[in-house]
Design a protein around this motif. Structure first.
Motif, PDB file in Angstrom:
ATOM      1  N   GLU A  13      28.285  37.147  39.356  1.00  0.00           N
ATOM      2  CA  GLU A  13      29.362  36.232  38.995  1.00  0.00           C
ATOM      3  C   GLU A  13      30.487  36.637  38.423  1.00  0.00           C
ATOM      4  O   GLU A  13      31.588  36.321  38.879  1.00  0.00           O
ATOM      5  CB  GLU A  13      28.549  34.968  38.469  1.00  0.00           C
ATOM      6  CG  GLU A  13      27.645  33.972  39.536  1.00  0.00           C
ATOM      7  CD  GLU A  13      26.748  33.100  38.673  1.00  0.00           C
ATOM      8  OE1 GLU A  13      25.800  32.625  39.174  1.00  0.00           O
ATOM      9  OE2 GLU A  13      27.076  33.067  37.516  1.00  0.00           O
ATOM     10  N   LEU A  65      32.613  38.858  40.614  1.00  0.00           N
ATOM     11  CA  LEU A  65      33.160  38.031  41.692  1.00  0.00           C
ATOM     12  C   LEU A  65      34.398  37.186  41.223  1.00  0.00           C
ATOM     13  O   LEU A  65      35.635  36.992  41.722  1.00  0.00           O
ATOM     14  CB  LEU A  65      32.251  37.200  42.361  1.00  0.00           C
ATOM     15  CG  LEU A  65      31.188  37.610  43.223  1.00  0.00           C
ATOM     16  CD1 LEU A  65      30.045  36.784  43.525  1.00  0.00           C
ATOM     17  CD2 LEU A  65      31.909  38.277  44.568  1.00  0.00           C
ATOM     18  N   HIS A  91      37.912  38.867  40.963  1.00  0.00           N
ATOM     19  CA  HIS A  91      38.789  38.838  42.355  1.00  0.00           C
ATOM     20  C   HIS A  91      39.772  37.840  42.420  1.00  0.00           C
ATOM     21  O   HIS A  91      39.473  36.619  41.898  1.00  0.00           O
ATOM     22  CB  HIS A  91      37.777  38.570  43.438  1.00  0.00           C
ATOM     23  CG  HIS A  91      38.429  39.146  44.993  1.00  0.00           C
ATOM     24  ND1 HIS A  91      39.440  38.381  45.389  1.00  0.00           N
ATOM     25  CD2 HIS A  91      38.119  40.319  45.669  1.00  0.00           C
ATOM     26  CE1 HIS A  91      39.758  39.069  46.518  1.00  0.00           C
ATOM     27  NE2 HIS A  91      39.088  40.240  46.654  1.00  0.00           N
ATOM     28  N   LYS A 117      41.476  36.063  44.498  1.00  0.00           N
ATOM     29  CA  LYS A 117      41.070  34.877  45.455  1.00  0.00           C
ATOM     30  C   LYS A 117      39.936  34.124  45.312  1.00  0.00           C
ATOM     31  O   LYS A 117      39.534  33.203  45.874  1.00  0.00           O
ATOM     32  CB  LYS A 117      40.966  35.405  46.907  1.00  0.00           C
ATOM     33  CG  LYS A 117      42.308  36.261  47.269  1.00  0.00           C
ATOM     34  CD  LYS A 117      42.489  36.689  48.682  1.00  0.00           C
ATOM     35  CE  LYS A 117      43.474  37.453  49.036  1.00  0.00           C
ATOM     36  NZ  LYS A 117      43.428  38.024  50.752  1.00  0.00           N
ATOM     37  N   VAL A 118      39.093  34.324  44.047  1.00  0.00           N
ATOM     38  CA  VAL A 118      38.169  33.639  43.834  1.00  0.00           C
ATOM     39  C   VAL A 118      38.183  32.608  42.422  1.00  0.00           C
ATOM     40  O   VAL A 118      38.743  33.225  41.542  1.00  0.00           O
ATOM     41  CB  VAL A 118      36.758  34.511  43.462  1.00  0.00           C
ATOM     42  CG1 VAL A 118      35.545  33.629  43.197  1.00  0.00           C
ATOM     43  CG2 VAL A 118      36.320  35.348  44.623  1.00  0.00           C
ATOM     44  N   ALA A 154      32.316  31.053  41.418  1.00  0.00           N
ATOM     45  CA  ALA A 154      31.336  31.561  42.255  1.00  0.00           C
ATOM     46  C   ALA A 154      29.975  31.348  41.510  1.00  0.00           C
ATOM     47  O   ALA A 154      29.782  31.250  40.352  1.00  0.00           O
ATOM     48  CB  ALA A 154      31.343  33.164  42.128  1.00  0.00           C
ATOM     49  N   ILE A 158      30.889  30.602  47.185  1.00  0.00           N
ATOM     50  CA  ILE A 158      32.284  30.851  46.718  1.00  0.00           C
ATOM     51  C   ILE A 158      33.077  29.487  46.890  1.00  0.00           C
ATOM     52  O   ILE A 158      33.219  29.014  47.860  1.00  0.00           O
ATOM     53  CB  ILE A 158      32.853  32.115  47.289  1.00  0.00           C
ATOM     54  CG1 ILE A 158      32.040  33.279  47.276  1.00  0.00           C
ATOM     55  CG2 ILE A 158      34.164  32.274  46.765  1.00  0.00           C
ATOM     56  CD1 ILE A 158      31.843  33.946  45.812  1.00  0.00           C
ATOM     57  N   ALA A 206      36.843  29.246  46.902  1.00  0.00           N
ATOM     58  CA  ALA A 206      37.996  29.948  47.005  1.00  0.00           C
ATOM     59  C   ALA A 206      39.225  29.672  46.137  1.00  0.00           C
ATOM     60  O   ALA A 206      39.767  28.397  46.305  1.00  0.00           O
ATOM     61  CB  ALA A 206      38.530  30.280  48.596  1.00  0.00           C
ATOM     62  N   LYS A 207      40.042  30.376  45.711  1.00  0.00           N
ATOM     63  CA  LYS A 207      41.210  30.063  45.002  1.00  0.00           C
ATOM     64  C   LYS A 207      42.581  30.108  46.286  1.00  0.00           C
ATOM     65  O   LYS A 207      43.443  29.568  46.191  1.00  0.00           O
ATOM     66  CB  LYS A 207      41.701  31.051  44.156  1.00  0.00           C
ATOM     67  CG  LYS A 207      42.730  30.677  43.190  1.00  0.00           C
ATOM     68  CD  LYS A 207      43.167  31.697  42.049  1.00  0.00           C
ATOM     69  CE  LYS A 207      42.179  31.846  40.972  1.00  0.00           C
ATOM     70  NZ  LYS A 207      42.411  32.711  39.997  1.00  0.00           N
ATOM     71  N   LEU A 224      35.379  40.460  49.938  1.00  0.00           N
ATOM     72  CA  LEU A 224      34.506  40.380  48.828  1.00  0.00           C
ATOM     73  C   LEU A 224      33.494  41.576  48.794  1.00  0.00           C
ATOM     74  O   LEU A 224      33.173  42.088  47.879  1.00  0.00           O
ATOM     75  CB  LEU A 224      33.881  39.096  48.658  1.00  0.00           C
ATOM     76  CG  LEU A 224      34.726  37.859  48.491  1.00  0.00           C
ATOM     77  CD1 LEU A 224      34.281  36.630  48.727  1.00  0.00           C
ATOM     78  CD2 LEU A 224      35.657  37.769  46.926  1.00  0.00           C
ATOM     79  N   TYR A 247      27.418  35.531  51.886  1.00  0.00           N
ATOM     80  CA  TYR A 247      28.488  34.818  51.337  1.00  0.00           C
ATOM     81  C   TYR A 247      28.616  33.252  51.954  1.00  0.00           C
ATOM     82  O   TYR A 247      28.583  33.158  52.976  1.00  0.00           O
ATOM     83  CB  TYR A 247      29.857  35.398  51.288  1.00  0.00           C
ATOM     84  CG  TYR A 247      30.069  36.662  50.396  1.00  0.00           C
ATOM     85  CD1 TYR A 247      30.450  36.631  49.166  1.00  0.00           C
ATOM     86  CD2 TYR A 247      29.506  37.932  50.938  1.00  0.00           C
ATOM     87  CE1 TYR A 247      30.452  37.734  48.345  1.00  0.00           C
ATOM     88  CE2 TYR A 247      29.516  38.956  49.949  1.00  0.00           C
ATOM     89  CZ  TYR A 247      30.058  38.920  48.867  1.00  0.00           C
ATOM     90  OH  TYR A 247      30.278  40.044  47.971  1.00  0.00           O
ATOM     91  N   PHE A 283      31.002  29.909  51.825  1.00  0.00           N
ATOM     92  CA  PHE A 283      32.421  29.325  51.242  1.00  0.00           C
ATOM     93  C   PHE A 283      32.192  27.888  51.237  1.00  0.00           C
ATOM     94  O   PHE A 283      31.776  27.324  52.112  1.00  0.00           O
ATOM     95  CB  PHE A 283      33.639  29.704  51.735  1.00  0.00           C
ATOM     96  CG  PHE A 283      34.084  31.050  51.819  1.00  0.00           C
ATOM     97  CD1 PHE A 283      34.451  31.659  50.628  1.00  0.00           C
ATOM     98  CD2 PHE A 283      33.555  31.909  53.051  1.00  0.00           C
ATOM     99  CE1 PHE A 283      34.856  33.096  50.681  1.00  0.00           C
ATOM    100  CE2 PHE A 283      34.065  33.386  52.838  1.00  0.00           C
ATOM    101  CZ  PHE A 283      34.540  33.962  51.778  1.00  0.00           C
TER     102      PHE A 283
END
Length: 512
Positions: free
Chosen positions: A422, A425, A428, A430-431, A434, A452, A454-455, A464, A483, A485
């Motif tokens: 976590e 992750l 990242h 765009k996350v 998590a 996840i 997502a941002k 990812l 994964y 979302f």
């Protein structure tokens, strides 16, 4: 030293210093003592004696504080419970503690009135003409000429109930010496000083809330009560009351700093901040430094059972670090092996992940759960408290907490901590959030599944996976093999991930 004496000393030392503020009501230590004595004398007439439980289902109010101190003067056990508990859990706590009285307000009235009592307690309401008696009647009929009951260090002062995420809530009795030592440690670790002030945002059924209250008493500081947390109102109180110290859950800091009117408030005297109860992300840690500009910022890692495990005050260099043992504490990291006494000797090397054990003979440590001998035997073995938390020491000897033993993913015979993955992750861009769980797999036993939030909606599984493959801190066998979302991750009020809730909801309902 017993807590009733601690309070009396504060009153004698600076009787005219402000002790409590709630809305437009301001009480000096002398005025607070007057209400406490009147309340205690009335409770004494009702038959409340040493070791009787005084159960409280109230928000952070002056009445809650007065009940706390009245219980201490009587030698009774202040027993607050979480207002957010289900009616079933509330009933369980009442019957488990067997209180002589239960004090409630409108928000908790239904749970109290619908409870089936093994032995009916006296019901006291904050509302006039409700319950058997009202709080106002008790104070009005009381006398300031009150003689309390002497308490020893090993008498129980407080009983807090754990959140119960692993079953029914457990009562944690805390001796006067536990509470006094924990408070002195809190003052030292947070670098509090005489006449400091704090926002009473942490609920008084939580060990963090009790610690804030007691610290301000010892220092003749101002405790600004805050029944319902709201970021805008918190900013207003911090500014208007010129509050110097803040101790809250990470989620509260997040709401505070994200308020669009943050810049309109003068927080220049707020110089000491701290958090506990849940991890704080590196991004939020940096935001706290940037926007609040504290002189001292501390992460406190501990529990209801043993207040301090470790603290870290170098969060600018090591965000998320739990740091070193507290001033009363020893810790040990061992290979996770909950069923074996030999686990105590399986001390791990720096960099390895192990279960965190805390020395249970510390002056801050409880001696066992209320009415739960089996749970006590499981938690305390050979003088060490088994936290169930996983962590590791870095090259400097500082502790990092990475998850729970019962959340460990075992894939292909390898132990994998979800917290490690976590952490990667979340780096990242765009996350947003998590959470990692183990999903049953016929070949590997379990595989790592990442959920996840997502941002940026453009993020892909391939992106990812590549990020995890290339990350220097993540071994290849630990990277997620699946994964999913999702729109949000369920959290507790303190900001902790509710992994059991996630497992139940996501793994059973989401088609993957």
């Amino acid at each position: 030293m017993d807590l009733g004496t601690v309070f009396d000393c504060a009153v004698d030392r600076y009787p005219h210093k402000i002790a409590m503020v709630q809305d437009n009501k301001v009480l000096t230590f002398l005025q607070l003592n007057d209400e406490v004595n009147r309340l205690a004398s009335s409770l004494q007439k009702l038959g409340i004696v040493k070791r009787d439980r005084v159960m409280v289902l109230l928000k952070n109010r002056i009445e809650t504080v007065c009940l706390f101190w009245a219980a201490q003067k009587l030698g009774a056990i202040f027993t607050p419970i979480n207002l957010r508990l289900s009616p079933e859990a509330t009933q369980y706590c009442i019957n488990d503690a067997e209180p002589k009285i239960v004090v409630y307000e409108k928000i908790s009235q239904r749970a109290v009135m619908n409870a089936k009592f093994n032995e009916r307690p006296l019901l006291i309401s904050l509302e006039p003409d409700e319950g058997d008696l009202s709080y106002g009647e008790l104070v009005a009929k009381g006398s300031n000429a009150f003689s309390g009951s002497p308490c020893g260090d090993d008498d129980i002062a407080v009983m807090l109930y754990t959140s119960g995420t692993t079953g029914v809530p457990k009562g944690v009795p805390r001796f006067h010496r536990n509470e006094y030592a924990s408070t002195m440690a809190h003052i030292v670790q947070n670098r509090y000083e005489l006449f400091d002030s704090t926002l009473g945002a942490m609920p008084l059924y939580h060990t963090m809330g009790v610690r804030s209250l007691l610290s301000m008493c010892v220092l003749n500081g101002k405790f600004v009560l805050f029944p319902d947390f709201d970021a805008r109102k918190a900013l207003m109180l911090l500014s208007e009351e010129q509050i110097t110290c803040l101790y809250m859950f990470p989620t509260m800091y997040l709401e505070l700093l994200n308020d669009p009117c943050f810049a309109d408030f003068d927080l220049s005297v707020l110089k000491k901040i701290g958090y506990a109860g849940a991890p704080m992300s590196a991004a939020l840690t940096q935001k706290c430094f940037h926007m609040l500009k504290p002189n001292h910022f501390i992460n406190h890692y501990g529990s209801t059972e043993i207040y301090t495990f470790t603290t870290c005050s170098i969060l600018d260099k090591k965000p998320g670090c739990a740091g070193r043992p507290g001033i009363h504490q020893k810790i040990r990291l061992v290979r996770p092996d909950a069923g074996s006494a030999a686990a105590l000797e399986n001390i791990i090397e720096p960099g390895e992940i192990g279960e965190i054990l805390i020395y249970a003979e510390s002056i801050e440590a409880f001696k066992g759960y209320w009415n739960r001998p089996e749970a006590t035997r499981k938690a305390i073995r050979n003088h060490w408290y088994h936290t169930g938390d996983l962590g590791y020491y870095d090259e400097d000897g500082d502790l990092y907490v990475v998850g729970r033993v019962d959340e460990m993913v075992i894939s292909g015979g390898e132990n994998i901590s979800p917290g490690e993955i976590e952490e990667v992750l979340l780096q990242h861009p765009k996350v947003a959030e998590a959470v990692v769980l183990g999903e049953e797999d016929e070949h590997w036993g379990q595989i790592v599944a990442a959920f996840i939030v997502a941002k940026d909606a453009s993020v892909t599984v391939q992106e990812l996976d590549q990020f995890c493959k290339q990350h220097p801190k993540l071994s290849n066998f630990k990277r997620p093999r699946k994964y999913v979302f999702i729109p949000e991750i369920p959290n507790s009020p303190s900001g902790k991930m509710l992994r059991r809730e996630i497992r139940k909801e996501l793994l059973s309902k989401i088609e993957m």
